[in-house]
Design an enzyme around this catalytic site. Structure first.
Site, PDB file in Angstrom:
ATOM      1  N   TYR A   1       1.414  -3.669  -9.569  1.00  0.00           N
ATOM      2  CA  TYR A   1       0.906  -3.443  -8.227  1.00  0.00           C
ATOM      3  C   TYR A   1       1.628  -2.272  -7.572  1.00  0.00           C
ATOM      4  O   TYR A   1       0.997  -1.376  -6.988  1.00  0.00           O
ATOM      5  CB  TYR A   1       1.075  -4.704  -7.391  1.00  0.00           C
TER       6      TYR A   1
ATOM      7  N   LYS B   1       0.340   1.505  -6.111  1.00  0.00           N
ATOM      8  CA  LYS B   1       0.537   1.933  -4.727  1.00  0.00           C
ATOM      9  C   LYS B   1       1.413   3.186  -4.648  1.00  0.00           C
ATOM     10  O   LYS B   1       1.222   4.032  -3.761  1.00  0.00           O
ATOM     11  CB  LYS B   1       1.138   0.796  -3.911  1.00  0.00           C
TER      12      LYS B   1
END
Length: 225
Positions: free
Chosen positions: A140, A144
């Site tokens: 994740y 990002k």
């Protein structure tokens, strides 16, 4: 009124952003076809659904052809996942990167002519994980961090556009409940940011007069709600 396209608008933060922008913008509500998306479009005057699978690049290209002018593009769609590196296969990195980064990059590329037409504003809803990577969040956070790098490069390449990255802490959404469940914790909504709070920050960035460029916004929960 100016037009704003919001991805991931059917619920949670996306729906909150839509409600925050509805008084000042005509809205294109991006998301997979659903009753939630249809209901939101009925609730908000001047809005319509933009039902597109963002990871289907041919479908996205076809859906953007009719958009010749766009004032605001809000990248809110995203997926999460928590697992240690030793338990995270390549397919999981691809899944998260495809939605959180590649889909946003491709949609931006396709809509650049429409955004340039009106010196538009692009808002990337990033994450605290786009600034600091914690154990278990490698996939994740990588997506990002990639989104953050993309936004910084885009900002330099397109000086007539405004490009804002929003880095909120954890938000009280359905996805957050799923993540807390994976972590094995007990869900306490007061620990997290209200979606309306983050939406208000997004709306304020968009409303900022043109003599200023809100490049980054960092929000952290206080636990006081």
């Amino acid at each position: 009124m100016p037009t704003a396209l919001i991805t991931g608008a059917s619920r949670g933060l996306g729906a909150a952003i839509a409600r925050a922008l509805a008084p000042t913008h005509d809205l294109l509500l991006g998301g997979r076809p659903s009753a939630e998306l249809d209901d939101l479009a009925m609730e908000l005057e001047g809005s319509s659904t933009w039902s597109v699978e963002l990871t289907d690049h041919d479908e996205v290209e076809a859906a953007t052809e009719a958009i010749t002018s766009l004032d605001v593009l809000v990248h809110n769609a995203g997926v999460g996942g928590i697992s240690p590196v030793e338990e995270t296969p390549a397919e999981e990195y691809r899944r998260i990167m495809e939605v959180n980064f590649i889909a946003a990059a491709e949609l931006t590329r396709l809509l650049l002519p429409a955004l340039r037409e009106v010196d538009g504003h692009i808002v990337f809803v990033n994450s605290g994980a786009g600034r600091t990577a914690r154990p278990g969040w490698s996939a994740y956070a990588a997506s990002k961090f990639a989104l953050r790098a993309f936004s910084e490069s885009l900002r330099e390449e397109e000086p007539d556009l405004r490009v804002t990255s929003v880095f909120p802490g954890r938000i009280d959404t359905d996805m957050q409940r799923e993540l807390v469940d994976i972590e094995g914790g007990e869900y306490d909504a007061t620990r997290f940011l209200a979606p309306q709070t983050v939406a208000a920050a997004v709306a304020q960035a968009i409303a900022t007069p043109r003599d200023a460029h809100p490049t980054e916004i960092v929000l952290r929960p206080t636990g006081r709600r």
